[in-house]
Design a protein around this motif. Structure first.
Motif, mmCIF file in Angstrom:
data_model
loop_
_atom_site.group_PDB
_atom_site.id
_atom_site.type_symbol
_atom_site.label_atom_id
_atom_site.label_comp_id
_atom_site.label_asym_id
_atom_site.label_seq_id
_atom_site.Cartn_x
_atom_site.Cartn_y
_atom_site.Cartn_z
ATOM 1 N N ALA A 25 -1.427 10.273 -2.342
ATOM 2 C CA ALA A 25 -1.473 9.453 -3.486
ATOM 3 C C ALA A 25 -1.464 7.824 -2.984
ATOM 4 N N MET A 26 -0.927 7.662 -2.029
ATOM 5 C CA MET A 26 -0.793 6.278 -1.574
ATOM 6 C C MET A 26 -2.236 5.836 -1.265
ATOM 7 N N MET A 27 -2.872 6.626 -0.410
ATOM 8 C CA MET A 27 -4.168 6.506 0.286
ATOM 9 C C MET A 27 -5.128 6.387 -1.002
ATOM 10 N N ARG A 28 -5.120 7.442 -1.659
ATOM 11 C CA ARG A 28 -6.318 7.516 -2.883
ATOM 12 C C ARG A 28 -6.185 6.180 -3.691
ATOM 13 N N VAL A 29 -4.901 5.770 -3.825
ATOM 14 C CA VAL A 29 -4.823 4.644 -4.893
ATOM 15 C C VAL A 29 -5.057 3.402 -4.042
ATOM 16 N N GLY A 30 -4.689 3.281 -2.858
ATOM 17 C CA GLY A 30 -4.766 2.117 -2.115
ATOM 18 C C GLY A 30 -6.142 1.770 -1.944
ATOM 19 N N VAL A 31 -7.184 2.719 -1.905
ATOM 20 C CA VAL A 31 -8.414 2.401 -1.508
ATOM 21 C C VAL A 31 -9.150 1.772 -2.782
ATOM 22 N N THR A 32 -8.711 2.091 -4.023
ATOM 23 C CA THR A 32 -9.358 1.758 -5.128
ATOM 24 C C THR A 32 -8.531 0.332 -5.864
ATOM 25 N N ASN A 33 -7.202 0.311 -5.787
ATOM 26 C CA ASN A 33 -6.497 -0.513 -6.331
ATOM 27 C C ASN A 33 -5.801 -1.557 -5.541
ATOM 28 N N GLU A 34 -5.728 -2.658 -6.039
ATOM 29 C CA GLU A 34 -5.163 -3.805 -5.229
ATOM 30 C C GLU A 34 -3.764 -3.621 -4.725
ATOM 31 N N ALA A 35 -2.968 -3.256 -6.053
ATOM 32 C CA ALA A 35 -1.583 -2.989 -5.863
ATOM 33 C C ALA A 35 -1.266 -1.864 -4.871
ATOM 34 N N GLY A 36 -2.010 -0.920 -4.794
ATOM 35 C CA GLY A 36 -1.960 0.381 -3.959
ATOM 36 C C GLY A 36 -2.157 -0.231 -2.628
ATOM 37 N N ALA A 37 -3.261 -1.222 -2.231
ATOM 38 C CA ALA A 37 -3.563 -1.644 -1.125
ATOM 39 C C ALA A 37 -2.198 -2.341 -0.548
ATOM 40 N N GLU A 38 -1.961 -3.187 -1.411
ATOM 41 C CA GLU A 38 -0.590 -4.089 -1.175
ATOM 42 C C GLU A 38 0.586 -3.251 -0.785
ATOM 43 N N ARG A 39 0.681 -2.273 -1.327
ATOM 44 C CA ARG A 39 1.984 -1.147 -1.129
ATOM 45 C C ARG A 39 1.762 -0.808 0.383
ATOM 46 N N MET A 40 0.365 -0.437 0.843
ATOM 47 C CA MET A 40 0.164 0.060 1.861
ATOM 48 C C MET A 40 0.400 -0.861 3.053
ATOM 49 N N ARG A 41 -0.051 -2.153 2.806
ATOM 50 C CA ARG A 41 0.394 -3.107 3.842
ATOM 51 C C ARG A 41 1.615 -3.281 4.044
ATOM 52 N N GLY A 42 2.197 -3.129 2.822
ATOM 53 C CA GLY A 42 3.893 -3.203 2.951
ATOM 54 C C GLY A 42 4.312 -2.244 3.632
ATOM 55 N N VAL A 43 3.933 -1.155 3.480
ATOM 56 C CA VAL A 43 4.599 -0.088 4.400
ATOM 57 C C VAL A 43 4.118 -0.024 5.920
ATOM 58 N N PHE A 44 2.983 -0.582 6.158
ATOM 59 C CA PHE A 44 2.649 -1.000 7.672
ATOM 60 C C PHE A 44 3.392 -1.881 8.100
ATOM 61 N N ALA A 45 3.688 -2.973 7.321
ATOM 62 C CA ALA A 45 4.506 -4.278 7.901
ATOM 63 C C ALA A 45 5.865 -3.676 8.093
ATOM 64 N N GLY A 46 6.446 -3.126 7.143
ATOM 65 C CA GLY A 46 7.930 -2.950 7.051
ATOM 66 C C GLY A 46 8.409 -1.753 7.860
ATOM 67 N N GLN A 47 7.496 -0.637 7.945
ATOM 68 C CA GLN A 47 7.908 0.510 8.377
ATOM 69 C C GLN A 47 7.450 1.042 9.683
ATOM 70 N N ILE A 48 6.152 0.733 9.904
ATOM 71 C CA ILE A 48 5.320 1.346 11.051
ATOM 72 C C ILE A 48 5.467 0.166 12.154
ATOM 73 N N GLY A 49 5.224 -1.148 11.659
ATOM 74 C CA GLY A 49 5.317 -2.099 12.638
ATOM 75 C C GLY A 49 6.458 -2.251 13.699
ATOM 76 N N PRO A 50 7.766 -2.369 12.743
ATOM 77 C CA PRO A 50 9.040 -2.415 13.450
ATOM 78 C C PRO A 50 9.237 -1.550 14.463
ATOM 79 N N VAL A 51 8.978 -0.121 14.236
ATOM 80 C CA VAL A 51 9.328 1.019 14.934
ATOM 81 C C VAL A 51 8.455 0.909 16.411
ATOM 82 N N LEU A 52 7.280 0.608 16.216
ATOM 83 C CA LEU A 52 6.460 0.281 17.090
ATOM 84 C C LEU A 52 6.842 -0.743 18.153
ATOM 85 N N ALA A 53 7.110 -1.718 17.515
ATOM 86 C CA ALA A 53 7.365 -3.289 18.147
ATOM 87 C C ALA A 53 8.579 -2.794 19.136
ATOM 88 N N ALA A 54 9.439 -1.911 18.639
ATOM 89 C CA ALA A 54 10.737 -1.575 19.583
ATOM 90 C C ALA A 54 10.372 -0.940 20.649
#
Lengths: 217, 217
Positions: free
Chosen positions: A129-158
């Motif tokens: 769902a997130m992907m389908r919406v993120g591609v068409t909807n700016e709010a969805g894209a923002e959410r994906m960037r948020g997940v990236f910055a908040g959940q993927i980034g830190p874990v990998l940075a560690a």
DNA sequence: CTGGCATGTCAACACGCGTTGGCCTACAGT
DNA sequence: ACTGTAGGCCAACGCGTGTTGACATGCCAG
């Protein structure tokens, strides 16, 4: 039309859209342990919304269809989630359960990550769902960037041996993981769908491993 | 209401929707070299449609908006392209210009492919449109599968040293290329946007190279 | 028993959509 | 000069949408 003071004293549209995007768990058993009856309805709406957003994307997932799936009236959706945007905000709440990788042998990081995301992606439809919406909807894209910055980034940075490149390397990893998800779960490109878990891990793990730990090419 | 025999004798909705999806170049100077006046309008509609589909996806790209961009009436769109689906079919006509790779040194294949698709992706918005639509719309997804099977697959199969795995390997390559495009051009994930061409090539080329030529892991 | 509030339904609203058919205009062939 | 036709505009249609407010129902406190 200008102001929106809730004139009806009985109805309280208890949605906290805007602040605290944790949302939608809101007005439950706050006081004396007695859960409100509406919890079941709220949950049904949310489940139906996730399904519809995943299957149809933001625009084609209509509130009427979601309400029909949930077996209630469309106006209930408005009461509980304010409007369609608020419903999506609640339905796209995401926890990747990104595992703590400190302590994992460095040469197993790639395989661990690939397998984790593969399972995470298939256990429910929220990510689709997130992907389908993120591609068409700016709010969805923002959410994906948020997940990236908040959940993927830190874990990998560690665990990234080159900390000042961690963001770039995380983006590269995201590009490969999201790309495979796109081909498998959204576009249904046949050879990508045909791979089983072990094959996907075998192919992708070295890539992820290199993006994470290799020297800058 | 049941039958749809063109009652007006003057108007000929000259769209060949359905057969020969090459379409939309149709009724031009067939006879004496004199191009019809409408060619300019057709082109304007198509250009506006590509922009809108790329920017908004299928549902939010309205015929009215496309017509406004093209400076003509919405009914003109219908006359020339039949309906919205026909317009999209025409607007998403894609030629990847996939290069002939036979003769390229084997260890340069990855870099060549990455650079080609990077440039191809940035030279116009058709690919972004295809991706935006393909994610939400089944017709768009079908088109992407068609491009994959018809344009990417064969080119890679021609140079893949393991011919019977060519389709799988092509899908892996597509997953990485599309994933990077998704992160850079659609989701705008900052670290992915920040990479310049050479950096993208440096990171992705070894991946593509391995997917294409490495032994089955 | 009674009043208030949470829960839910119903009917309607204003709007934008894809799509249609009729009408106007200008130009090319005769 | 006359006429047919291609090119284009306009007004409208039916429909589905998000959203709203008034009304019904049932539960719980007093």
């Amino acid at each position: 039309m200008a102001e929106r003071v809730p004139s009806t004293p009985s109805v309280t549209p208890d949605v906290d859209l805007g602040e605290s995007p944790v949302a939608a768990v809101a007005p439950t058993a706050g006081d004396h342990g007695r859960p409100r009856r509406s919890e079941a309805t709220r949950a049904a709406i949310l489940a139906a919304a996730k399904d519809r957003f995943a299957a149809d994307g933001y625009e084609r997932a209509t509130i009427r269809a979601i309400a029909r799936d949930a077996g209630i009236d469309p106006s209930m959706v408005m009461r509980y989630y304010g409007n369609k945007e608020g419903l999506f905000a609640a339905a796209s709440e995401i926890d990747l359960h990104a595992p703590d990788l400190t302590g994992v042998p460095h040469d197993e990081l790639g395989a661990r990550l690939v397998r984790h995301f593969l399972e995470r992606w298939e256990c429910d439809e929220t990510l689709t769902a997130m992907m389908r919406v993120g591609v068409t909807n700016e709010a969805g894209a923002e959410r994906m960037r948020g997940v990236f910055a908040g959940q993927i980034g830190p874990v990998l940075a560690a665990v990234c041996p080159v900390p000042d490149q961690a963001a770039t390397r995380a983006a590269l990893i995201a590009s490969q993981v999201l790309g495979m998800a796109l081909c498998r779960y959204v576009l249904h490109i046949p050879p990508a769908v045909g791979l089983d878990h072990d094959e996907v891990v075998a192919w992708l793990a070295p890539t992820i491993q290199r993006y994470l730990t290799a020297e800058h090419p």
